[in-house]
Each structure stands twice: as C-alpha cells, then as structure tokens.
Design an enzyme around this catalytic site. Sequence first.
Site, PDB file in Angstrom:
ATOM      1  N   ASP A 102     -34.310   4.703  24.179  1.00  0.00           N
ATOM      2  CA  ASP A 102     -33.121   4.529  23.339  1.00  0.00           C
ATOM      3  C   ASP A 102     -33.251   3.236  22.531  1.00  0.00           C
ATOM      4  O   ASP A 102     -34.003   2.332  22.901  1.00  0.00           O
ATOM      5  CB  ASP A 102     -31.862   4.416  24.209  1.00  0.00           C
ATOM      6  CG  ASP A 102     -31.596   5.705  24.975  1.00  0.00           C
ATOM      7  OD1 ASP A 102     -32.094   6.757  24.551  1.00  0.00           O
ATOM      8  OD2 ASP A 102     -30.897   5.623  26.012  1.00  0.00           O
TER       9      ASP A 102
HETATM   10  N1  URA Z   1     -33.157   6.967  30.091  1.00  0.00           N
HETATM   11  C1  URA Z   1     -32.196   6.520  29.268  1.00  0.00           C
HETATM   12  O1  URA Z   1     -31.024   6.732  29.513  1.00  0.00           O
HETATM   13  N2  URA Z   1     -32.556   5.827  28.178  1.00  0.00           N
HETATM   14  C2  URA Z   1     -33.847   5.521  27.892  1.00  0.00           C
HETATM   15  O2  URA Z   1     -34.117   4.848  26.872  1.00  0.00           O
HETATM   16  C3  URA Z   1     -34.841   5.990  28.756  1.00  0.00           C
HETATM   17  C4  URA Z   1     -34.466   6.720  29.864  1.00  0.00           C
END
Ligand code: URA
Length: 231
Positions: A102
Amino acid sequence: MRLDRMLANAGVGSRQEVKKLIRKGLVMVNEAIVTLADTSIDLDTDRVFVGDQEIVYEEYVYVLLHKPEGYLSATEDRHDKTVMELIEGYEHRDLHIVGRLDKDTTGFLLLTDDGQFTHHLTSPKHHIGKRYRVTLTTPFEPNDLEKITKPIAMDGELTLPSEAKILEDNVVLLTIYEGKHHQVKRMFERLGYEVTQLHREAIGAIELGSLPKGQFRPLTKDEVKKLKNVS
Ligand code: URA
C-alpha cells in the site's frame, strides 16, 4: 541471441544505437571485431566487449527496494509518485512489481522482469512467507494471538494459516503466505485493531536488512536461487 539484441537488453543503448556501434567496429566478440548486427551470440560461452568494457548479459534482473511511505506500488501514475522513480539504471528493462505494498506501507519490495519468478513468489501454492512488522493504535491482546493466525474468510475464500508474535504491547510480527488486497490491515481490523504502521521485513529467507529507506540493490544470485527454490 542476436548481438544487437543482447547489447540493447544489457542496457548499452537502443537497438538503433547499438547497431551503429557494431557497424563502426566498436564491438568485439571474443577476440574479433564484429560488424554484423545479426551475428549470433552464445550467451554461455561468448564474451562481448564494447571498446574495452566487457558486457555481462543478464537474462532477468531482480531488484530489492526499501519502499518509503508515500509512493505507489505501480509502474506509472498520473497523480502520485511511484516506486519506479526511486530506481535508476534499469530503464531498458521492463520491470514490474512482485506483490504490491500500500502507499503508506514501507519495506521490502521486489521488482523484476521475470514473469515466472513473480508467479512463483505470489502463488499461495508455493507457501512463501511475507513477514510484516505491524504497529497498532492499541495494545494487542495476547488472547488474540491464536485468532490472528487462524484462517478467516476473505474475498470468498479462507486465508492460509499465518504466524504471529508479539514484539511490544502494540507491535506484532505477522507472517502471511499469500497477498490479498490490504490483507494484513483487514486481518487486524477483523479483531478490532487499527494498523498505524506496516512494514514488510522479509520475503521467504531474504531480509530487507539494513538497506536504507528509498535505496535499492540487485538481489544476489544466491538470493534469487533461494527464492526460486522454495516450493
Ligand atoms: N497487507 C496490507 O494490508 N497492506 C500492505 O501493503 C501489504 C499487506
């Protein structure tokens, strides 16, 4: 492989540029100057030089980036900065991201042009762990440790069992074996927690280690082998 293609893939220049270099007699294969762009090269045995510099051909490249927050895991975007802006020297390769993070997540991000490698690493079938350091707004209850590791329904199927360890009151180390959208945040949300920081520390046996935030490095041959050999 054709000489001009080999040189272009190795980043010496565009196909047209390397053709010019070859025509000008600046390229040597083993001991001899070669002026034909379609000369066939044996990648295992032939040595290719441009001037006095040997060109080492890599069929695929594997790059590890310490992703900072604020960058999108995308190759291009109209509005946001992307992780591609942090990587230099691979413009001639068609890199893609192996398992996105993310925008606000930091840590271990792999980029490669090897599609089979990506499939291997991201397929839950191969059971390759992705380890996250998860910081929460509130302390994590030791009673929830078992719950967070058990399969739960997500996106119409059950998640694989995961592993968890409490590091500090509100910091948990979680290893998952797949990569559903926002998976880690959603797993903690289900138990009533809010994630404030998420950092990926490792994939399989490969650790991010002390690579500074925003920096990248190629994976070593040994690291690539270790990731490929997990099954
Ligand atoms: N899980 C998440 O919620 N976000 C990420 O960036 C990676 C795994």
